[in-house]
Design a protein around this motif. Structure first.
Motif, PDB file in Angstrom:
ATOM      1  N   ILE A  12      -8.655   4.883  14.348  1.00 38.26           N
ATOM      2  CA  ILE A  12      -7.887   5.881  13.600  1.00 38.26           C
ATOM      3  C   ILE A  12      -8.709   6.253  12.373  1.00 38.26           C
ATOM      4  N   ALA A  13      -9.017   7.533  12.236  1.00 40.54           N
ATOM      5  CA  ALA A  13      -9.710   8.025  11.045  1.00 40.54           C
ATOM      6  C   ALA A  13      -8.663   8.175   9.947  1.00 40.54           C
ATOM      7  N   THR A  14      -8.734   7.323   8.931  1.00 40.48           N
ATOM      8  CA  THR A  14      -7.724   7.332   7.873  1.00 40.48           C
ATOM      9  C   THR A  14      -7.828   8.622   7.064  1.00 40.48           C
ATOM     10  N   GLY A  48      -3.575  15.585  11.046  1.00 42.88           N
ATOM     11  CA  GLY A  48      -3.538  16.683  10.095  1.00 42.88           C
ATOM     12  C   GLY A  48      -2.750  16.337   8.845  1.00 42.88           C
ATOM     13  N   ARG A  49      -2.784  17.228   7.885  1.00 41.53           N
ATOM     14  CA  ARG A  49      -2.133  16.999   6.590  1.00 41.53           C
ATOM     15  C   ARG A  49      -0.619  16.868   6.726  1.00 41.53           C
ATOM     16  N   ARG A  50       0.003  17.679   7.579  1.00 36.96           N
ATOM     17  CA  ARG A  50       1.458  17.630   7.738  1.00 36.96           C
ATOM     18  C   ARG A  50       1.922  16.377   8.461  1.00 36.96           C
ATOM     19  N   GLY A  51       1.052  15.770   9.267  1.00 40.27           N
ATOM     20  CA  GLY A  51       1.392  14.516   9.925  1.00 40.27           C
ATOM     21  C   GLY A  51       2.012  14.635  11.292  1.00 40.27           C
ATOM     22  N   ILE A  77       2.877   7.757  12.487  1.00 41.20           N
ATOM     23  CA  ILE A  77       2.689   6.669  11.538  1.00 41.20           C
ATOM     24  C   ILE A  77       1.190   6.488  11.339  1.00 41.20           C
ATOM     25  N   TRP A  78       0.761   6.489  10.082  1.00 40.06           N
ATOM     26  CA  TRP A  78      -0.666   6.491   9.775  1.00 40.06           C
ATOM     27  C   TRP A  78      -0.988   5.412   8.764  1.00 40.06           C
ATOM     28  N   PRO A  79      -2.113   4.727   8.915  1.00 40.24           N
ATOM     29  CA  PRO A  79      -2.476   3.697   7.932  1.00 40.24           C
ATOM     30  C   PRO A  79      -2.826   4.320   6.584  1.00 40.24           C
ATOM     31  N   SER A  80      -2.564   3.576   5.521  1.00 41.59           N
ATOM     32  CA  SER A  80      -2.824   4.100   4.188  1.00 41.59           C
ATOM     33  C   SER A  80      -4.208   3.728   3.671  1.00 41.59           C
ATOM     34  N   ALA A  81      -4.958   2.963   4.448  1.00 44.83           N
ATOM     35  CA  ALA A  81      -6.305   2.571   4.007  1.00 44.83           C
ATOM     36  C   ALA A  81      -7.177   3.805   3.845  1.00 44.83           C
ATOM     37  N   GLN A  92      -1.172   0.017  21.192  1.00 43.46           N
ATOM     38  CA  GLN A  92      -0.712   0.561  19.918  1.00 43.46           C
ATOM     39  C   GLN A  92      -0.886   2.076  19.882  1.00 43.46           C
ATOM     40  N   MET A  93      -1.963   2.587  20.470  1.00 41.71           N
ATOM     41  CA  MET A  93      -2.160   4.032  20.528  1.00 41.71           C
ATOM     42  C   MET A  93      -1.058   4.687  21.361  1.00 41.71           C
ATOM     43  N   ALA A  94      -0.685   4.054  22.466  1.00 45.78           N
ATOM     44  CA  ALA A  94       0.382   4.599  23.307  1.00 45.78           C
ATOM     45  C   ALA A  94       1.695   4.675  22.534  1.00 45.78           C
ATOM     46  N   TYR A  95       1.998   3.620  21.754  1.00 51.02           N
ATOM     47  CA  TYR A  95       3.194   3.654  20.909  1.00 51.02           C
ATOM     48  C   TYR A  95       3.107   4.804  19.913  1.00 51.02           C
ATOM     49  N   MET A  96       1.968   4.924  19.257  1.00 51.20           N
ATOM     50  CA  MET A  96       1.795   5.945  18.246  1.00 51.20           C
ATOM     51  C   MET A  96       2.004   7.343  18.823  1.00 51.20           C
ATOM     52  N   LEU A  97       1.446   7.592  20.005  1.00 53.83           N
ATOM     53  CA  LEU A  97       1.563   8.918  20.612  1.00 53.83           C
ATOM     54  C   LEU A  97       2.989   9.236  21.045  1.00 53.83           C
ATOM     55  N   GLU A  98       3.830   8.214  21.185  1.00 57.38           N
ATOM     56  CA  GLU A  98       5.244   8.423  21.508  1.00 57.38           C
ATOM     57  C   GLU A  98       6.105   8.545  20.258  1.00 57.38           C
ATOM     58  N   GLY A  99       5.486   8.449  19.080  1.00 57.67           N
ATOM     59  CA  GLY A  99       6.232   8.562  17.832  1.00 57.67           C
ATOM     60  C   GLY A  99       6.852   7.258  17.387  1.00 57.67           C
ATOM     61  N   ILE A 100       6.448   6.133  18.003  1.00 61.75           N
ATOM     62  CA  ILE A 100       6.978   4.817  17.662  1.00 61.75           C
ATOM     63  C   ILE A 100       6.057   4.183  16.627  1.00 61.75           C
ATOM     64  N   ASP A 101       6.633   3.412  15.724  1.00 64.87           N
ATOM     65  CA  ASP A 101       5.832   2.717  14.719  1.00 64.87           C
ATOM     66  C   ASP A 101       4.980   1.673  15.427  1.00 64.87           C
ATOM     67  N   TRP A 102       3.706   1.938  15.569  1.00 63.27           N
ATOM     68  CA  TRP A 102       2.795   1.077  16.325  1.00 63.27           C
ATOM     69  C   TRP A 102       2.488  -0.229  15.610  1.00 63.27           C
ATOM     70  N   ARG A 103       2.784  -0.303  14.305  1.00 60.65           N
ATOM     71  CA  ARG A 103       2.516  -1.523  13.547  1.00 60.65           C
ATOM     72  C   ARG A 103       3.534  -2.612  13.838  1.00 60.65           C
ATOM     73  N   ASN A 104       4.771  -2.211  14.180  1.00 62.94           N
ATOM     74  CA  ASN A 104       5.837  -3.168  14.454  1.00 62.94           C
ATOM     75  C   ASN A 104       6.825  -2.548  15.443  1.00 62.94           C
ATOM     76  N   PRO A 105       6.453  -2.443  16.729  1.00 65.65           N
ATOM     77  CA  PRO A 105       7.353  -1.803  17.700  1.00 65.65           C
ATOM     78  C   PRO A 105       8.613  -2.641  17.916  1.00 65.65           C
ATOM     79  N   GLN A 106       9.735  -1.985  18.036  1.00 66.76           N
ATOM     80  CA  GLN A 106      11.019  -2.646  18.246  1.00 66.76           C
ATOM     81  C   GLN A 106      11.657  -2.131  19.528  1.00 66.76           C
ATOM     82  N   LEU A 107      12.339  -3.018  20.242  1.00 64.95           N
ATOM     83  CA  LEU A 107      13.101  -2.589  21.399  1.00 64.95           C
ATOM     84  C   LEU A 107      14.279  -1.737  20.939  1.00 64.95           C
ATOM     85  N   SER A 108      14.614  -0.723  21.700  1.00 67.02           N
ATOM     86  CA  SER A 108      15.728   0.129  21.307  1.00 67.02           C
ATOM     87  C   SER A 108      17.073  -0.542  21.637  1.00 67.02           C
ATOM     88  N   TRP A 109      17.081  -1.462  22.600  1.00 70.37           N
ATOM     89  CA  TRP A 109      18.304  -2.202  22.926  1.00 70.37           C
ATOM     90  C   TRP A 109      17.895  -3.551  23.515  1.00 70.37           C
TER      91      TRP A 109
END
Length: 115
Positions: A12-14, A48-51, A77-81, A92-109
């Motif tokens: 990920i290019a910060t 991009g800038r808008r995220g 979700i983007w790293p702040s580094a 983690q990339m697959a989670y990110m591309l689905e709009g899920i927080d890849w840093r700490n994925p949670q089950l929906s149920w």
């Protein structure tokens, strides 16, 4: 989904990137800013800038590919580094591309019982 072979690293290019850039310009950014070889087979993700838009640059050994994804709602979700690039796994990339927080994925149920 991008067919990622095993052993490929995902970077990920910060920060944010001008999303008007094409594959040649992004490859040049990988080479100059991140100090990496854009033709080595790794994936590089830019936001991009808008995220809500990311571009993924990948050289598969035959040629360069540029993928883009825009979320209808929310932001990636983007790293702040600020030190260039952060390495993540393909999962983690697959989670990110689905709009899920890849840093700490949670089950929906969670199941309440086994039977």
């Amino acid at each position: 989904m991008i067919p990622i072979p095993s052993g490929v690293r995902v970077w990920i290019a910060t920060g944010h990137t001008d999303m008007r850039r094409g594959m040649q310009s992004l490859a040049l950014a990988v080479q100059q800013s991140l100090k990496r070889d854009p033709h080595a087979g790794d994936l590089y993700i830019f936001r991009g800038r808008r995220g809500d838009l990311v571009k993924i640059l990948w050289h598969d050994g035959l040629g360069m590919s540029l993928y883009a994804k825009r979320l209808d709602r929310g932001k990636f979700i983007w790293p702040s580094a600020s030190d260039g690039a952060v390495s993540i796994s393909a999962a983690q990339m697959a989670y990110m591309l689905e709009g899920i927080d890849w840093r700490n994925p949670q089950l929906s149920w969670r199941p309440q019982s086994a039977g």
